[in-house]
Design a protein around this motif. Structure first.
Motif, PDB file in Angstrom:
ATOM      1  N   ARG A   1       6.807  -2.196  25.229  1.00 57.51           N
ATOM      2  CA  ARG A   1       7.559  -2.644  23.749  1.00 57.51           C
ATOM      3  C   ARG A   1       8.749  -1.679  23.559  1.00 57.51           C
ATOM      4  O   ARG A   1       8.592  -0.491  24.021  1.00 57.51           O
ATOM      5  CB  ARG A   1       6.658  -2.447  22.507  1.00 57.51           C
ATOM      6  N   THR A   2       9.933  -2.034  23.308  1.00 62.44           N
ATOM      7  CA  THR A   2      11.045  -1.203  22.774  1.00 62.44           C
ATOM      8  C   THR A   2      11.407  -1.326  21.575  1.00 62.44           C
ATOM      9  O   THR A   2      11.799  -2.305  21.036  1.00 62.44           O
ATOM     10  CB  THR A   2      12.231  -1.436  23.755  1.00 62.44           C
ATOM     11  N   TYR A   3      11.616  -0.013  20.856  1.00 62.47           N
ATOM     12  CA  TYR A   3      11.786   0.015  19.473  1.00 62.47           C
ATOM     13  C   TYR A   3      13.444   0.301  19.362  1.00 62.47           C
ATOM     14  O   TYR A   3      13.952   1.315  20.212  1.00 62.47           O
ATOM     15  CB  TYR A   3      11.167   0.834  18.687  1.00 62.47           C
ATOM     16  N   VAL A   4      14.262  -0.437  18.781  1.00 60.58           N
ATOM     17  CA  VAL A   4      15.570   0.098  18.280  1.00 60.58           C
ATOM     18  C   VAL A   4      15.726   0.610  17.012  1.00 60.58           C
ATOM     19  O   VAL A   4      15.113   0.144  16.164  1.00 60.58           O
ATOM     20  CB  VAL A   4      16.609  -1.256  18.522  1.00 60.58           C
ATOM     21  N   ILE A   5      16.138   1.917  17.075  1.00 55.22           N
ATOM     22  CA  ILE A   5      16.161   2.643  15.949  1.00 55.22           C
ATOM     23  C   ILE A   5      17.636   3.117  15.685  1.00 55.22           C
ATOM     24  O   ILE A   5      18.442   3.235  16.585  1.00 55.22           O
ATOM     25  CB  ILE A   5      15.366   3.839  15.793  1.00 55.22           C
ATOM     26  N   ALA A   6      18.185   2.757  14.197  1.00 54.21           N
ATOM     27  CA  ALA A   6      19.316   3.539  13.692  1.00 54.21           C
ATOM     28  C   ALA A   6      19.165   4.264  12.514  1.00 54.21           C
ATOM     29  O   ALA A   6      18.495   3.793  11.689  1.00 54.21           O
ATOM     30  CB  ALA A   6      20.552   2.220  13.893  1.00 54.21           C
ATOM     31  N   ASN A   7      19.999   5.265  12.339  1.00 50.50           N
ATOM     32  CA  ASN A   7      20.076   6.046  11.044  1.00 50.50           C
ATOM     33  C   ASN A   7      18.291   6.166  10.769  1.00 50.50           C
ATOM     34  O   ASN A   7      18.179   6.409   9.463  1.00 50.50           O
ATOM     35  CB  ASN A   7      20.508   5.285   9.820  1.00 50.50           C
ATOM     36  N   GLY A   8      17.507   6.504  11.608  1.00 48.61           N
ATOM     37  CA  GLY A   8      16.205   6.958  11.666  1.00 48.61           C
ATOM     38  C   GLY A   8      15.300   5.966  11.109  1.00 48.61           C
ATOM     39  O   GLY A   8      14.249   6.245  10.662  1.00 48.61           O
ATOM     40  N   GLU A   9      15.723   4.613  11.008  1.00 48.95           N
ATOM     41  CA  GLU A   9      14.945   3.565  10.830  1.00 48.95           C
ATOM     42  C   GLU A   9      14.612   2.672  11.831  1.00 48.95           C
ATOM     43  O   GLU A   9      15.704   2.405  12.811  1.00 48.95           O
ATOM     44  CB  GLU A   9      15.512   2.781   9.538  1.00 48.95           C
ATOM     45  N   LEU A  10      13.587   2.154  11.917  1.00 44.54           N
ATOM     46  CA  LEU A  10      13.246   0.881  12.892  1.00 44.54           C
ATOM     47  C   LEU A  10      14.173  -0.409  12.686  1.00 44.54           C
ATOM     48  O   LEU A  10      14.132  -0.742  11.444  1.00 44.54           O
ATOM     49  CB  LEU A  10      11.872   0.568  12.970  1.00 44.54           C
ATOM     50  N   ARG A  11      14.859  -0.812  13.545  1.00 42.30           N
ATOM     51  CA  ARG A  11      15.742  -1.981  13.412  1.00 42.30           C
ATOM     52  C   ARG A  11      15.170  -3.222  13.874  1.00 42.30           C
ATOM     53  O   ARG A  11      15.176  -4.455  13.458  1.00 42.30           O
ATOM     54  CB  ARG A  11      17.209  -1.546  13.883  1.00 42.30           C
ATOM     55  N   LEU A  12      14.429  -2.956  15.059  1.00 42.45           N
ATOM     56  CA  LEU A  12      14.157  -4.279  16.049  1.00 42.45           C
ATOM     57  C   LEU A  12      13.230  -3.730  17.019  1.00 42.45           C
ATOM     58  O   LEU A  12      13.061  -2.794  17.633  1.00 42.45           O
ATOM     59  CB  LEU A  12      15.401  -4.658  16.730  1.00 42.45           C
ATOM     60  N   THR A  13      12.656  -4.811  17.371  1.00 40.63           N
ATOM     61  CA  THR A  13      11.341  -4.664  18.463  1.00 40.63           C
ATOM     62  C   THR A  13      11.598  -5.340  19.376  1.00 40.63           C
ATOM     63  O   THR A  13      11.717  -6.899  19.180  1.00 40.63           O
ATOM     64  CB  THR A  13       9.770  -4.700  17.988  1.00 40.63           C
ATOM     65  N   LEU A  14      11.735  -5.401  20.643  1.00 40.59           N
ATOM     66  CA  LEU A  14      12.042  -5.752  21.962  1.00 40.59           C
ATOM     67  C   LEU A  14      10.812  -6.031  22.852  1.00 40.59           C
ATOM     68  O   LEU A  14      10.141  -4.877  23.289  1.00 40.59           O
ATOM     69  CB  LEU A  14      13.344  -5.435  22.633  1.00 40.59           C
ATOM     70  N   GLY A  15      10.636  -6.989  23.646  1.00 46.28           N
ATOM     71  CA  GLY A  15       9.754  -7.074  24.633  1.00 46.28           C
ATOM     72  C   GLY A  15      10.398  -7.033  26.006  1.00 46.28           C
ATOM     73  O   GLY A  15      11.732  -7.402  26.006  1.00 46.28           O
ATOM     74  N   PRO A  16       9.742  -7.211  27.161  1.00 44.50           N
ATOM     75  CA  PRO A  16      10.328  -7.097  28.381  1.00 44.50           C
ATOM     76  C   PRO A  16      11.030  -8.316  28.609  1.00 44.50           C
ATOM     77  O   PRO A  16      12.054  -8.252  29.347  1.00 44.50           O
ATOM     78  CB  PRO A  16       8.932  -7.018  29.490  1.00 44.50           C
ATOM     79  N   ASP A  17      10.899  -9.483  27.888  1.00 45.95           N
ATOM     80  CA  ASP A  17      11.492 -10.684  28.266  1.00 45.95           C
ATOM     81  C   ASP A  17      12.829 -10.781  27.704  1.00 45.95           C
ATOM     82  O   ASP A  17      13.668 -11.564  28.006  1.00 45.95           O
ATOM     83  CB  ASP A  17      10.588 -11.820  27.572  1.00 45.95           C
ATOM     84  N   ASP A  18      13.022  -9.614  26.546  1.00 46.28           N
ATOM     85  CA  ASP A  18      14.331  -9.713  25.953  1.00 46.28           C
ATOM     86  C   ASP A  18      15.474  -9.053  26.969  1.00 46.28           C
ATOM     87  O   ASP A  18      16.607  -8.833  26.456  1.00 46.28           O
ATOM     88  CB  ASP A  18      14.293  -8.800  24.581  1.00 46.28           C
ATOM     89  N   ALA A  19      14.980  -8.347  28.135  1.00 46.12           N
ATOM     90  CA  ALA A  19      15.962  -7.394  28.837  1.00 46.12           C
ATOM     91  C   ALA A  19      17.239  -8.169  29.212  1.00 46.12           C
ATOM     92  O   ALA A  19      18.173  -7.593  29.189  1.00 46.12           O
ATOM     93  CB  ALA A  19      15.120  -6.912  30.122  1.00 46.12           C
ATOM     94  N   GLY A  20      17.182  -9.411  29.694  1.00 40.28           N
ATOM     95  CA  GLY A  20      18.226 -10.103  30.043  1.00 40.28           C
ATOM     96  C   GLY A  20      19.444 -10.010  29.022  1.00 40.28           C
ATOM     97  O   GLY A  20      20.392  -9.873  29.576  1.00 40.28           O
TER      98      GLY A  20
END
Lengths: 233, 301
Positions: free
Chosen positions: A203-222
Motif C-alpha cells: 500500500r502507498t499513502y500519499v500525504i501532503a501538509n501532514g495529512e493523508l490524501r490518497l491510498t494507492l495499491g500496486p495496480d495504480d502504479a501505471g
C-alpha cells in the motif's frame, strides 16, 4: 515479528503542524510506501516513530506497546531500525566497524553475525575492510541498509534510500527491499520516486501538509504520476 | 636577559619524555570526554588533586604502598562517576557553554573543599618517594619514576587503543564522538557510552595522580592545576577533535616543557609557562585547526 501502528499522530515543530492526525499500520511481511512533496511530513513521521520529533497527540505502537516518550536508542533496541536520509554512515570507520555498530540495537545474542546481510549485499562483504568513506554513494546506501538489518529489527524504516543514486543502483536497493519483505520484516518506505514505490509497496499513502490524501495499491502504479499530481495540485 | 644555551643531557631527556607521557595521558583523558560530550572538563585537574590527597593520606596512615594506590584509584573513580551522575547527566541537553561553566564551578568547588578541609600548606605523600631515586644505566643517572612513567604511559595508550578498536563499547565511543545522533539511532545507549568515557578518563586521572605525586610529593589544593592548563593548551595545539592528535599535542607540550624546564637555569624557569603559551599562540596562528590534524579532516568537522 510485530506490527507498527501510527494512530492519529500529531507532530508540531513550534507553530508548524508537520503531521496532522496521520494513521496507518505496517504489518510483518509488508512494505508500506509514504510519498508526497517536500515538507509533507514524511520525515517528521519517521522521526516521531524514532522518538526524535515532538509528538503532541496520537500514538505510535509496536506490537501493541506504545513507543512514545522512550529514548531513541531504546526504540532502536525494541526492534525499530531507521535508515536515515543521507545514509549517515561513519566515513572514518571501516565498513565492518559500521556493521558492528548495528549490533548495538540487536536483542539477544550475537546470532549469525553478518552472514545474512553479506548475502543480501555482496558489495558490502567485498569491501568490509575498507574505510566506509571510500565507498560510492550507492555502496554507502547498501551499507546503511545492511547496518540497520544487523540489529535484526521487526520494523525497517527508510528515509529516501534512492536519493542521488544511479538508476542501476536504485534497482539493487528496491530488489533488496523486496527480499527483506520476504524475510518477514515490516518495511516503511519514504520515497520521492512515486511510481517505483507504488509498484513495490503493498500500500502507498500519499500525504501532503501532514495529512493523508490518497491510498494507492500496486495496480495504480501505471498511472501514479498523474494521480499524485492531481491530488497534490 | 638572554635565552640560556640549551645543554640537554640524558637525564633531562628522560624526564622530558616522562612528562610528555604523563601529559599525553591527561590529554587523552580530557579528549575522551570531549569526544562524547563536546565538553572540556576543566575539573580534570581536581580529579588528579583528589587522587594525590588520597596518596598523601595513605602515607600518613602508614598504609602499604599498593593500598595507597588502590585508595587513590577508588577516590578518583568515585569522584568521576559522581561528576557524571550529578552534573554531566542532568546538564547533558544544555548548551556546551552551560556545561563548560559547570565544570569551572566543580573545579573551584573541589579546590575550595581541599583548602578548607586540608589547609593551604599541603600534605606530604612520602610513601612513593623511593621511586624518585635514580638508577644508573651505563653511567647515566635516571630517576626511576621517569622510566616508570614512560612505560606506564605507553602501556596505557596501547590498552586504550585496544579498548577503542577491539571492544563494542570502545567502537561505540568512537562512533558517538563522530556522530552521536546516528549512533543512538543504531541503539547505542548514550548513558553507557558517556559513563564509559568518564570512567576511562577517571582511570587515566588516577594513573596521572600517582605519577605526579611521585615527582612532586607536596600535595596542595592547587596540585595539578598548572599541569591541566598546560595540557589543555597542548590538546588545543594538537587538535581537540581526534584522540590521536590530542594525545600528540599533550605529549609535545609535556616534552617541550620538560626539556625547557631542565635546560633553563633555575632563575629563569618561572618564565617557562610564558614561553609555552607564546609558542601555542604562534602555532595556532599558523595552523588554527591544530598541529596534527590533516587539513581535509579538519575541514569536514
Amino acid at each position: 515479528m510485530s506490527t507498527l501502528a501510527v494512530d492519529k499522530l500529531e507532530v508540531r515543530h513550534g507553530a508548524v503542524r508537520a503531521v496532522r492526525g496521520l494513521s496507518f499500520e505496517v504489518a510483518p511481511r509488508e512494505i508500506v510506501g509514504l510519498i508526497g512533496p517536500n515538507g509533507a511530513g514524511k520525515s517528521s513521521t519517521l522521526h516521531a516513530i524514532m522518538g526524535a520529533a515532538p509528538v503532541v497527540g496520537g500514538d505510535v505502537t509496536l506490537g501493541g506497546r506504545s513507543l512514545l516518550g522512550r529514548r531513541t536508542e531504546d526504540i532502536a533496541r525494541a526492534g525499530v531500525a531507521l535508515v536515515p536520509e543521507g545514509r549517515r554512515i561513519f566515513a572514518e570507520l571501516t565498513v565492518e566497524e559500521n556493521l558492528r555498530l548495528g549490533l548495538a540495537g540487536r536483542r539477544g545474542g550475537d546470532g549469525d553475525g553478518f552472514a545474512r546481510v553479506y548475502e543480501l549485499f555482496p558489495i558490502v562483504h567485498e569491501f568490509r575492510r575498507r574505510s566506509a568513506g571510500a565507498l560510492s554513494g550507492g555502496q554507502q546506501q547498501q551499507l546503511a541498509i545492511a547496518r540497520a538489518l544487523v540489529a535484526e529489527p521487526d520494523v525497517l524504516l527508510l528515509d529516501e534510500p534512492s536519493l542521488g543514486l544511479a538508476p542501476r543502483i536504485v534497482d539493487v536497493v528496491f530488489d533488496a527491499l523486496a527480499a527483506i519483505r520476504e524475510s518477514g520484516l515490516a518495511v516503511l518506505l519514504v520515497e520521492q520516486r512515486a511510481q517505483r514505490t507504488v509498484a513495490l509497496a503493498d500500500r502507498t499513502y500519499v500525504i501532503a501538509n501532514g495529512e493523508l490524501r490518497l491510498t494507492l495499491g500496486p495496480d495504480d502504479a501505471g498511472d501514479t504520476d498523474r494521480l499524485v499530481a492531481a491530488y497534490l495540485a | 636577559m638572554t635565552l640560556a644555551v640549551l645543554n640537554i643531557d640524558w637525564q633531562t631527556l628522560a624526564d622530558a619524555l616522562a612528562l610528555g607521557g604523563i601529559y599525553a595521558l591527561m590529554a587523552v583523558g580530557i579528549g575522551l570526554v570531549f569526544g562524547v560530550l563536546r565538553l572540556v572538563n576543566f575539573a580534570y585537574g581536581q580529579l588528579i588533586m583528589a587522587g594525590a590527597y588520597a596518596l598523601a593520606f595513605a602515607s600518613q596512615w602508614d598504609l602499604p604502598r599498593w593500598v595507597g594506590i588502590l585508595f587513590c584509584f577508588g577516590v578518583v573513580l568515585a569522584l568521576s562517576v559522581a561528576m557524571d551522575l550529578l552534573v554531566f547527566r542532568p546538564l547533558r541537553t544544555q548548551s556546551p557553554a552551560v556545561m563548560l561553566v559547570a565544570t569551572f564551578a566543580i573545579a573551584f568547588l573541589l579546590q575550595s573543599i581541599a583548602l578548607l578541609a586540608f589547609g593551604p600548606l599541603g600534605k606530604i605523600a612520602s610513601s612513593l618517594a623511593p621511586l624518585n631515586r635514580p638508577v644508573t644505566i651505563s653511567g647515566v643517572d635516571i630517576r626511576k619514576i621517569a622510566i616508570v612513567s614512560i612505560v606506564v604511559a605507553v602501556v596505557c595508550l596501547l590498552l586504550l587503543q585496544l579498548l577503542l578498536t577491539r571492544t563494542a563499547v570502545g567502537l561505540q565511543m568512537r562512533a558517538a564522538s563522530l556522530d552521536f545522533g546516528t549512533a543512538r539511532l543504531l541503539g547505542v545507549r548514550a548513558n553507557r557510552v558517556i559513563g564509559g568515557a568518564v570512567l576511562v578518563s577517571g582511570v587515566l586521572a588516577a594513573v596521572v595522580a600517582v605519577m605526579l605525586t611521585v615527582q612532586n610529593p607536596l600535595v596542595t589544593p592547587d596540585f595539578a592545576l598548572r599541569d591541566t592548563i598546560v595540557v589543555l593548551a597542548g590538546v588545543v595545539l594538537g587538535g581537540l577533535n581526534r584522540p590521536i592528535p590530542a594525545t600528540l599535542g599533550g605529549f609535545s607540550i609535556g616534552f617541550a616543557s620538560g626539556l625547557l624546564g631542565g635546560a633553563l637555569p633555575t632563575n629563569q624557569s618561572q618564565y617557562l609557562p610564558t614561553f609555552l603559551f607564546a609558542a601555542v599562540i604562534l602555532v595556532l596562528l599558523v595552523r588554527p585547526n591544530g598541529l596534527f590534524t590533516r587539513r581535509q579532516q579538519a575541514e569536514r568537522v
